[in-house]
Scaffold this motif. Structure first.
Motif, mmCIF file in Angstrom:
data_model
loop_
_atom_site.group_PDB
_atom_site.id
_atom_site.type_symbol
_atom_site.label_atom_id
_atom_site.label_comp_id
_atom_site.label_asym_id
_atom_site.label_seq_id
_atom_site.Cartn_x
_atom_site.Cartn_y
_atom_site.Cartn_z
ATOM 1 N N GLU A 176 -25.153 -5.996 18.316
ATOM 2 C CA GLU A 176 -24.145 -5.418 17.460
ATOM 3 C C GLU A 176 -24.079 -3.792 17.356
ATOM 4 O O GLU A 176 -25.277 -3.390 16.952
ATOM 5 C CB GLU A 176 -24.390 -6.270 15.967
ATOM 6 N N ALA A 177 -23.092 -3.379 17.390
ATOM 7 C CA ALA A 177 -23.213 -1.852 17.588
ATOM 8 C C ALA A 177 -21.427 -1.328 17.321
ATOM 9 O O ALA A 177 -20.651 -2.169 17.835
ATOM 10 C CB ALA A 177 -23.625 -1.323 18.659
ATOM 11 N N ALA A 178 -21.519 -0.224 16.774
ATOM 12 C CA ALA A 178 -20.115 0.434 16.543
ATOM 13 C C ALA A 178 -19.227 -0.729 15.667
ATOM 14 O O ALA A 178 -17.963 -0.686 16.159
ATOM 15 C CB ALA A 178 -19.575 0.789 17.772
ATOM 16 N N GLY A 179 -19.721 -1.496 14.778
ATOM 17 C CA GLY A 179 -18.743 -2.329 14.469
ATOM 18 C C GLY A 179 -18.189 -3.450 14.924
ATOM 19 O O GLY A 179 -17.450 -4.281 14.405
ATOM 20 N N VAL A 180 -18.988 -3.752 16.251
ATOM 21 C CA VAL A 180 -18.483 -4.957 16.938
ATOM 22 C C VAL A 180 -19.838 -5.704 17.314
ATOM 23 O O VAL A 180 -20.728 -5.058 17.465
ATOM 24 C CB VAL A 180 -17.778 -4.552 18.190
ATOM 25 N N SER A 181 -19.751 -7.069 17.396
ATOM 26 C CA SER A 181 -20.880 -7.915 17.781
ATOM 27 C C SER A 181 -20.291 -8.808 18.897
ATOM 28 O O SER A 181 -19.232 -9.277 18.800
ATOM 29 C CB SER A 181 -21.414 -8.557 16.860
ATOM 30 N N GLY A 182 -21.154 -9.064 19.933
ATOM 31 C CA GLY A 182 -20.801 -9.777 21.169
ATOM 32 C C GLY A 182 -21.814 -9.810 22.395
ATOM 33 O O GLY A 182 -22.800 -9.327 22.215
ATOM 34 N N THR A 183 -21.441 -10.470 23.347
ATOM 35 C CA THR A 183 -22.385 -10.780 24.456
ATOM 36 C C THR A 183 -22.044 -9.694 25.227
ATOM 37 O O THR A 183 -20.862 -9.685 25.652
ATOM 38 C CB THR A 183 -22.347 -11.998 25.134
ATOM 39 N N VAL A 184 -23.018 -8.824 25.905
ATOM 40 C CA VAL A 184 -22.730 -7.942 26.938
ATOM 41 C C VAL A 184 -22.352 -8.593 28.164
ATOM 42 O O VAL A 184 -23.066 -9.407 28.650
ATOM 43 C CB VAL A 184 -23.929 -6.876 27.036
ATOM 44 N N GLN A 185 -21.027 -8.153 28.778
ATOM 45 C CA GLN A 185 -20.523 -8.707 30.049
ATOM 46 C C GLN A 185 -20.711 -7.569 30.859
ATOM 47 O O GLN A 185 -20.859 -8.135 32.238
ATOM 48 C CB GLN A 185 -19.180 -9.109 29.759
ATOM 49 N N GLU A 186 -20.512 -6.451 30.834
ATOM 50 C CA GLU A 186 -20.595 -5.307 31.944
ATOM 51 C C GLU A 186 -20.842 -3.952 31.361
ATOM 52 O O GLU A 186 -20.393 -3.625 29.965
ATOM 53 C CB GLU A 186 -19.320 -5.234 32.537
ATOM 54 N N ILE A 187 -21.747 -3.153 31.958
ATOM 55 C CA ILE A 187 -22.016 -1.802 31.337
ATOM 56 C C ILE A 187 -21.751 -0.964 32.552
ATOM 57 O O ILE A 187 -22.110 -0.910 33.616
ATOM 58 C CB ILE A 187 -23.518 -1.538 31.103
ATOM 59 N N SER A 188 -20.577 -0.252 32.424
ATOM 60 C CA SER A 188 -19.981 0.972 33.255
ATOM 61 C C SER A 188 -20.107 2.360 32.581
ATOM 62 O O SER A 188 -20.874 2.578 31.771
ATOM 63 C CB SER A 188 -18.566 0.661 33.288
ATOM 64 N N LEU A 189 -19.850 3.515 33.409
ATOM 65 C CA LEU A 189 -20.091 4.618 32.877
ATOM 66 C C LEU A 189 -19.482 5.217 31.675
ATOM 67 O O LEU A 189 -19.986 5.649 31.224
ATOM 68 C CB LEU A 189 -19.979 5.558 34.214
ATOM 69 N N ASN A 190 -18.274 4.468 31.599
ATOM 70 C CA ASN A 190 -17.467 4.794 30.511
ATOM 71 C C ASN A 190 -17.555 3.851 29.502
ATOM 72 O O ASN A 190 -17.548 4.178 28.051
ATOM 73 C CB ASN A 190 -15.943 5.114 30.901
ATOM 74 N N TYR A 191 -17.539 2.633 29.851
ATOM 75 C CA TYR A 191 -17.068 1.493 28.592
ATOM 76 C C TYR A 191 -18.324 0.686 28.724
ATOM 77 O O TYR A 191 -18.686 0.168 29.957
ATOM 78 C CB TYR A 191 -15.887 0.858 28.689
ATOM 79 N N THR A 192 -18.623 -0.082 27.620
ATOM 80 C CA THR A 192 -19.339 -1.515 27.698
ATOM 81 C C THR A 192 -18.480 -2.524 27.347
ATOM 82 O O THR A 192 -17.991 -2.497 26.178
ATOM 83 C CB THR A 192 -20.628 -1.272 27.010
ATOM 84 N N LYS A 193 -18.530 -3.536 28.289
ATOM 85 C CA LYS A 193 -17.563 -4.733 27.543
ATOM 86 C C LYS A 193 -18.366 -5.897 26.805
ATOM 87 O O LYS A 193 -19.378 -6.173 27.513
ATOM 88 C CB LYS A 193 -16.778 -5.402 29.222
ATOM 89 N N LEU A 194 -17.860 -6.227 25.827
ATOM 90 C CA LEU A 194 -18.500 -7.214 24.860
ATOM 91 C C LEU A 194 -17.474 -8.435 24.740
ATOM 92 O O LEU A 194 -16.313 -8.455 24.604
ATOM 93 C CB LEU A 194 -19.009 -6.833 23.831
ATOM 94 N N THR A 195 -18.070 -9.533 24.820
ATOM 95 C CA THR A 195 -17.273 -10.840 24.619
ATOM 96 C C THR A 195 -17.574 -11.213 23.081
ATOM 97 O O THR A 195 -19.013 -11.712 22.775
ATOM 98 C CB THR A 195 -17.510 -11.858 25.658
#
Length: 272
Positions: free
Chosen positions: A126-145
């Motif tokens: 849970e971070a930046a007002g969003v909670s979810g499962t981490v799917q991918e960590i890139s250099l610009n964005y992190t994808k959460l489901t």
């Protein structure tokens, strides 16, 4: 400040065969030095505990800087003045930096995440007002489901700057369900019903031990909290199952689950 065309036009006439040969030799020496430097950098980075992605980005950045320096050295060996060229490149780099300021900030945040390892793929955060499962960590964005099946791309700058909670990293999570009971229901009876609900719930861990606590006195009910522990993967199964089993156990034990209501007491005036 002269542009690139004026710099080249004023210097192309001074290029001779000797300067070309000197430039070629200089280029070969620069490439050899770059190769040796990159080997040393790779060896040093290999001894660190940096993430493989960070190692790749650092190596690429160093390689780019070395090639730029080599190009300037070769241009200087051709007799072309590099002072104005360096100034021109500085202005261009400043303009590019201002144009992609947000991207650079996200990249910096991505490097922080990849180096600090606050979470890994598959963690529930849970971070930046969003909670979810981490799917991918890139250099610009992190994808959460998210739990409701939405894919959210959170900029790394926001993740790096915000408070972050990792619910998976410790391996276990505490489940808490709160219920209310009537003031007429004895506390021990309510606790016995809550314990029965815990016994009916699968995947509850024995250690740490579960707990049942009276937490507050409301206007028309008493609130109890039922605490237990589960593995991080089983959290939602235990959470929902415990909620259902509490209702069943209360009904079987004859404990009333209260709701907000108003009791009106009519007092007869006997003096009339």
């Amino acid at each position: 400040m002269p542009d690139l065309n004026s710099i080249l036009n004023t210097s192309v006439g001074s290029i001779s065969l000797g300067s070309i040969v000197s430039a070629v030799i200089t280029l070969l020496i620069c490439l050899l030095v770059i190769k040796l430097v990159l080997k040393v950098v790779a060896r040093l980075l290999g001894k660190t505990k940096l993430d493989a992605k960070i190692t790749k980005y650092v190596t690429t950045g160093i390689k780019l800087v070395l090639y730029v320096i080599a190009a300037l050295i070769v241009v200087d060996s051709l007799g072309i003045p590099i002072t104005s060229l360096v100034a021109l490149l500085s202005v261009l780099s400043l303009g590019i930096t201002l144009a992609v300021e947000d991207i650079i900030a996200n990249i910096a945040g991505g490097l922080v995440i990849l180096s600090a390892h606050p979470f890994n793929i598959g963690d529930f955060v849970e971070a930046a007002g969003v909670s979810g499962t981490v799917q991918e960590i890139s250099l610009n964005y992190t994808k959460l489901t998210t739990p409701d099946g939405q894919l959210v791309m959170v900029p790394n700058k926001e993740l790096a700057d915000s408070k972050m909670t990792n619910y998976t990293v410790l391996g276990t999570r505490r489940v808490c369900q709160k219920v209310t009971a009537s003031y007429d229901a004895p506390t021990e009876t309510v606790k016995a019903a809550c314990q029965k609900a815990l016994d009916m719930t699968d995947k509850v861990l024995a250690d740490p031990a579960s707990a049942i606590r009276l937490t507050s006195y409301g206007e028309s009910s008493i609130e109890y909290a039922v605490y237990c522990w589960s593995s991080a993967d089983d959290y939602w199964d235990v959470y929902f199952a415990l909620g259902e089993n509490l209702r069943t156990a209360f009904a079987e034990c004859g404990v009333e689950m209260t709701y907000n209501h108003l009791n009106v007491h009519i007092v007869e005036n006997r003096g009339q």
